[in-house]
Design an enzyme around this catalytic site. Structure first.
Site, PDB file in Angstrom:
ATOM      1  CG  ASP A 119      44.878  34.627  38.498  1.00 56.69           C
ATOM      2  OD1 ASP A 119      45.298  33.782  39.595  1.00 56.69           O
ATOM      3  OD2 ASP A 119      45.740  35.680  38.907  1.00 56.69           O
TER       4      ASP A 119
ATOM      5  CG  HIS B  79      47.620  34.020  42.032  1.00 63.46           C
ATOM      6  ND1 HIS B  79      45.988  34.104  41.989  1.00 63.46           N
ATOM      7  CD2 HIS B  79      47.682  35.121  42.731  1.00 63.46           C
ATOM      8  CE1 HIS B  79      45.131  35.009  43.385  1.00 63.46           C
ATOM      9  NE2 HIS B  79      46.780  35.498  43.587  1.00 63.46           N
TER      10      HIS B  79
ATOM     11  NE  ARG C 113      42.498  35.927  38.562  1.00 59.73           N
ATOM     12  CZ  ARG C 113      42.327  36.343  39.372  1.00 59.73           C
ATOM     13  NH1 ARG C 113      42.850  38.104  39.186  1.00 59.73           N
ATOM     14  NH2 ARG C 113      42.580  36.491  40.457  1.00 59.73           N
TER      15      ARG C 113
ATOM     16  CB  THR D 147      39.111  41.124  34.402  1.00 58.44           C
ATOM     17  OG1 THR D 147      39.955  39.829  33.731  1.00 58.44           O
ATOM     18  CG2 THR D 147      39.896  42.237  33.369  1.00 58.44           C
ATOM     19  CD  GLU D 148      39.001  38.905  40.647  1.00 57.28           C
ATOM     20  OE1 GLU D 148      39.376  39.594  39.954  1.00 57.28           O
ATOM     21  OE2 GLU D 148      39.708  38.267  41.065  1.00 57.28           O
TER      22      GLU D 148
ATOM     23  CG  ASP E 121      40.090  45.351  40.878  1.00 55.87           C
ATOM     24  OD1 ASP E 121      40.996  46.146  40.672  1.00 55.87           O
ATOM     25  OD2 ASP E 121      39.746  44.232  41.122  1.00 55.87           O
TER      26      ASP E 121
ATOM     27  CD  GLU F 100      46.299  37.945  46.756  1.00 61.72           C
ATOM     28  OE1 GLU F 100      45.066  38.513  46.992  1.00 61.72           O
ATOM     29  OE2 GLU F 100      46.088  37.654  45.536  1.00 61.72           O
TER      30      GLU F 100
END
Ligand code: ACM
Length: 504
Positions: free
Chosen positions: A173, A244, A144, A450-451, A400, A308
């Site tokens: 990702d 992802h 990210r 780490t968005e 996070d 996901e």
């Protein structure tokens, strides 16, 4: 007694000191050379000590096969006024002991610049130290937001200080692919860069309008692996599949379910519908990528993500539905397990251990090690199925999330507050686990997605001191809060000496 983090299994301190000075020499047993190198490397900047090798050296570093009960990482440190003796059964144990020595010396020993005039005194002690769990990890998402390898080395230095054993590097990702693969150069050339980033949480429509990107060279990653190994830290790579993967599909649309459709490297956060196709070329691609990954990373575990992964594209794809039928699967959703089973078999055939994120603890192929994150109950489900398990429970290990509810905290992932106490209290072994299931729990690790984290300073603010709590729990087992927090109060002086921009 000096405040050590993590807390040693047994430590008895006595009056008096062993002094390290210009006359101190190292008596280095066979196989202990890497530990001697690390000791010199860590102490040289502040102390200037040469610590030459001599058979008459007062400071002994030795492997001893009679100490097998200490395991891979245990060590015994014996210090009296005239001699210091560090022993272990395995080289990694010596490396752990060196971090203890570093914490026992005056704070000035951590300085990056010479500290003349300091007396380098080690307190007289007898310490026997064996970790509770072998897996004490830290995951950093460099997909990210990319971080240069120079920062990753600093990150490893801090992990090693806390006796962390696994550095989990989240390399790919939807928003970026960071590792070069010779057979697929566009993975980093195209997949390593996105045009902008969403500025708010998933689902919003605000963007920063600024490009983001970066990729490592193979030599940088190989260098990082060696650097970490010299500190007793294994770098475990993660290559996400079959979800992802938007960055990979931006580079090679033919690997997706809509080869005709051009995709961008994702600029949004959240779960992306775009996933890998299930045709033969895709499996060949994954194997080729993983072969190069295994060339660079000797880690016994190779993480292939797995979480996901929406199955909408497979449900709507004629080719995917045909694949499901030809494989005797009940429906296209079952392609997820089918896909990962193929990848798992491939890794096992290469002598590695596949590991993936669990959604329930019951969905990954049986030869996978499972990382549970949604619910501690999944740890028990997975362990009862026979999987080795690493607990990454989000309410206790996701760094996070904000560490207090205060308005002054920097922007964080929306979600629960994960405070220091929550990390410290997290037992990776579920309460109702019987001995067999408990024995399958390898340990725990921190996660830093780490968005919303772009800089090393922000990484360190989120990581420290929470990682200290996880390291303590994983190495020492349960300690009471008062004991931990009083040790941490002294330990934060070490973090400060190292320039860690920690949470107050
Ligand atoms: C995860 O939080 N995506 C494992």
């Amino acid at each position: 007694m000096p405040a050590l983090v993590p807390r040693p299994t047994q430590a008895a301190f006595r009056p008096g000191h062993f002094s390290l000075d210009d006359d101190t020499a190292l008596h280095i047993g066979a196989g202990a050379e890497p530990a001697a190198d690390l000791l010199r490397t860590l102490l040289a900047p502040a102390t200037g000590l040469a610590l030459p090798r001599s058979p008459e050296g007062q400071f002994t570093l030795a492997l001893d096969s009679a100490l097998g009960h200490l395991g891979e990482e245990g060590y015994i440190l014996s210090v009296d006024p005239h001699t210091a003796l560090l022993r272990a059964a395995h080289p990694t144990g010596l490396l752990r002991g060196i971090q203890t020595i570093r914490q026992l010396l005056p704070l000035e020993a951590l300085s990056a610049i010479p500290r003349p005039g300091t007396r380098w005194l080690l307190p007289c002690a007898e310490i026997t130290d064996i970790p509770q769990h072998p897996w004490r990890g830290a995951m950093l998402d460099v997909a990210r937001h990319f971080q240069p390898v120079s920062y990753l080395r600093r990150y490893v230095d801090l992990l090693a200080l806390h006796k962390i054993s696994v550095f989990h590097l989240h390399l790919t990702d939807d928003q970026g692919w960071r590792m070069p693969v010779a057979a697929y150069p566009k993975l980093t050339e195209i997949g390593g860069h996105r045009t902008q980033s969403q500025t708010g949480p998933a689902g919003g429509d605000a963007f920063d309008g600024v490009p983001h990107g970066g990729a490592y060279t193979r030599a940088e990653l190989e260098g990082l692996v060696r650097y970490a190994a010299a500190r007793g830290v294994t770098v475990m790579p993660e290559i996400e599949m079959p979800g992802h993967v938007r960055a990979a599909l931006a580079a090679y649309p033919r690997l997706g379910n809509h080869p005709e459709r051009a995709l961008d490297v994702w600029t949004r956060w959240g779960v992306c519908d775009t996933v890998l196709g299930v045709h033969d070329e895709v499996l060949d691609f994954c194997r080729t990528v993983l072969d190069e990954v295994m060339d660079v990373f000797p880690s016994p575990y190779i993480h292939v993500g797995g979480e996901e992964c929406p199955t909408t594209e497979w449900t709507h794809s004629v080719a995917a539905r045909e694949r499901a039928v030809s494989q005797g699967l009940a429906d296209p959703e079952a392609l997820h397990g089918w896909f990962l089973a193929r990848i798992g078999d491939f890794l096992v055939g290469r002598g590695r251990r596949p590991i993936g994120w669990a959604e329930t603890g019951a969905e990954l192929p049986l030869d996978f090690t499972v990382m549970t994150w949604r619910d501690p109950a999944h740890t028990l489900t997975a362990a009862r199925r026979g999987h080795p398990v690493v607990s990454a429970y989000h309410r206790a290990t996701y760094l996070d999330y904000a560490q207090t509810g205060g308005a002054h905290e920097p922007r964080a992932q929306p979600g629960p507050v994960v405070d220091l106490r929550a990390v410290h209290a997290h037992d990776p072994v579920p309460e109702d686990a019987d001995d067999r299931a408990a024995g399958r729990v390898l340990g725990t690790q921190t996660q830093l997605w780490t968005e919303f984290v772009t800089t090393p300073a922000h990484i360190e603010y989120l990581t420290y001191p929470r990682l200290c709590a996880l390291a303590d729990r994983g190495w020492s087992g349960a300690t009471d809060w008062a004991d931990f927090s009083s040790r941490l109060a002294e330990h934060t002086a070490r973090l400060d000496a190292l320039g860690v921009e920690r949470h107050p």
